[in-house]
Scaffold this motif. Structure first.
Motif, mmCIF file in Angstrom:
data_model
loop_
_atom_site.group_PDB
_atom_site.id
_atom_site.type_symbol
_atom_site.label_atom_id
_atom_site.label_comp_id
_atom_site.label_asym_id
_atom_site.label_seq_id
_atom_site.Cartn_x
_atom_site.Cartn_y
_atom_site.Cartn_z
ATOM 1 N N UNK A 15 0.816 -1.211 0.000
ATOM 2 C CA UNK A 15 0.000 0.000 0.000
ATOM 3 C C UNK A 15 0.853 1.267 0.000
ATOM 4 N N UNK A 16 2.007 1.226 0.637
ATOM 5 C CA UNK A 16 2.890 2.394 0.651
ATOM 6 C C UNK A 16 3.396 2.698 -0.757
ATOM 7 N N UNK A 17 3.709 1.668 -1.529
ATOM 8 C CA UNK A 17 4.119 1.857 -2.917
ATOM 9 C C UNK A 17 2.989 2.487 -3.718
ATOM 10 N N UNK A 18 1.775 1.975 -3.576
ATOM 11 C CA UNK A 18 0.624 2.517 -4.300
ATOM 12 C C UNK A 18 0.401 3.983 -3.925
ATOM 13 N N UNK A 19 0.496 4.292 -2.632
ATOM 14 C CA UNK A 19 0.335 5.672 -2.170
ATOM 15 C C UNK A 19 1.394 6.566 -2.814
ATOM 16 N N UNK A 20 2.640 6.117 -2.794
ATOM 17 C CA UNK A 20 3.747 6.885 -3.368
ATOM 18 C C UNK A 20 3.521 7.125 -4.859
ATOM 19 N N UNK A 34 8.412 16.547 -12.841
ATOM 20 C CA UNK A 34 8.693 15.168 -13.230
ATOM 21 C C UNK A 34 9.016 14.340 -12.003
ATOM 22 N N UNK A 35 8.398 13.160 -11.890
ATOM 23 C CA UNK A 35 8.730 12.308 -10.737
ATOM 24 C C UNK A 35 10.159 11.790 -10.870
ATOM 25 N N UNK A 36 10.735 11.434 -9.731
ATOM 26 C CA UNK A 36 12.074 10.862 -9.789
ATOM 27 C C UNK A 36 12.030 9.578 -10.599
ATOM 28 N N UNK A 37 13.173 9.174 -11.087
ATOM 29 C CA UNK A 37 13.230 8.019 -11.974
ATOM 30 C C UNK A 37 13.388 6.707 -11.199
ATOM 31 N N UNK A 38 13.436 6.790 -9.889
ATOM 32 C CA UNK A 38 13.531 5.602 -9.047
ATOM 33 C C UNK A 38 12.153 5.231 -8.512
ATOM 34 N N UNK A 39 11.859 3.946 -8.364
ATOM 35 C CA UNK A 39 10.616 3.556 -7.695
ATOM 36 C C UNK A 39 10.700 3.907 -6.207
ATOM 37 N N UNK A 40 9.593 3.789 -5.500
ATOM 38 C CA UNK A 40 9.572 4.083 -4.060
ATOM 39 C C UNK A 40 10.628 3.245 -3.356
ATOM 40 N N UNK A 131 9.387 12.146 -2.641
ATOM 41 C CA UNK A 131 8.171 12.270 -3.452
ATOM 42 C C UNK A 131 8.301 13.378 -4.500
ATOM 43 N N UNK A 132 9.175 14.355 -4.275
ATOM 44 C CA UNK A 132 9.387 15.417 -5.271
ATOM 45 C C UNK A 132 10.797 15.962 -5.116
ATOM 46 N N UNK A 133 11.481 16.131 -6.251
ATOM 47 C CA UNK A 133 12.842 16.652 -6.251
ATOM 48 C C UNK A 133 13.137 17.277 -7.610
ATOM 49 N N UNK A 153 0.838 6.824 6.840
ATOM 50 C CA UNK A 153 1.291 6.102 8.030
ATOM 51 C C UNK A 153 1.244 4.615 7.692
ATOM 52 N N UNK A 154 2.403 4.070 7.362
ATOM 53 C CA UNK A 154 2.501 2.677 6.945
ATOM 54 C C UNK A 154 3.527 1.945 7.802
ATOM 55 N N UNK A 155 3.128 0.789 8.313
ATOM 56 C CA UNK A 155 4.050 -0.090 9.015
ATOM 57 C C UNK A 155 4.631 -1.042 7.971
ATOM 58 N N UNK A 156 5.935 -0.955 7.749
ATOM 59 C CA UNK A 156 6.598 -1.723 6.706
ATOM 60 C C UNK A 156 7.769 -2.484 7.285
ATOM 61 N N UNK A 157 8.525 -3.104 6.385
ATOM 62 C CA UNK A 157 9.735 -3.816 6.795
ATOM 63 C C UNK A 157 10.910 -3.452 5.893
ATOM 64 N N UNK A 158 12.056 -3.380 6.523
ATOM 65 C CA UNK A 158 13.322 -3.373 5.785
ATOM 66 C C UNK A 158 13.540 -4.850 5.498
#
Length: 181
Positions: A15-20, A34-40, A131-133, A153-158
């Motif tokens: 969901x964090x990827x979709x939000x991003x 223009x969005x950055x060229x890297x994925x989230x 998100x913007x640069x 607000x996303x609980x994720x994992x490294x």
């Protein structure tokens, strides 16, 4: 020989990827940025180049071994911040375990004598997901006000260490390694 460009990241998923993706797309259409060229993601090792693909094979082996002997750890993606008026990002608050794993991995990477490091890579890590640069400075306040209408607000994992390669003017996943558990 041709130089190949790579970056090492932890890819953000779910969901964090979709939000991003939705947020960066909306920023692009609303502000002409223009969005950055890297994925989230959050960056582990800034972009680097090599003309020796044996180096990349060595890097892959190092990452694979590290991921097999280490476990995923928690991170919280929460709210926004910025670097000056040129980069807006989502905060990533790593758990103590995630910081430990990150630092341990950096120590392993430093054993690769061919890998070059920039001076700012030795400063204390600010975990973030851009998100913007690279936008015109006069657009900062509008974008800043816009993103602050949201409360991510996303609980994720490294839970991964991924190598991205620069191909055809954008970053592609070259190889993704998942942690043991």
């Amino acid at each position: 020989m041709k130089k190949h460009r790579f970056v090492i990241v932890c890819l953000i998923n779910g969901d964090a990827l979709k939000f991003h993706e939705n947020l960066t797309s909306t920023i692009k259409s609303n502000f002409g940025v223009n969005p950055q060229k890297l994925p989230a993601h959050f960056t582990i090792k800034a972009p680097f180049e090599t003309d020796n693909l044996t180096n990349i094979s060595d890097l892959e082996n190092l990452i694979n071994k590290f991921c097999l002997t280490n476990s995923k750890s928690g991170i919280n993606l929460n709210g926004f911040n910025h670097f000056g008026n040129r980069v807006i990002y989502m905060n990533i608050n790593p758990s103590t375990e995630a910081v430990y794993t990150y630092k341990k991995f950096i120590d392993e990477l430093k054993k690769l004598t061919w890998l070059e490091w920039k001076s700012n890579e030795f400063k204390e890590k600010v975990f973030h997901c851009t998100v913007a640069t690279k936008f015109q400075q006069y657009k900062f306040q509008g974008i800043w006000d816009f993103v602050n209408n949201y409360s991510p607000n996303f609980q994720l994992h490294f839970d991964n260490i991924s190598i991205l390669s620069w191909e055809n003017n954008h970053w592609k996943t070259f190889r993704e390694f998942k942690f043991n558990s």
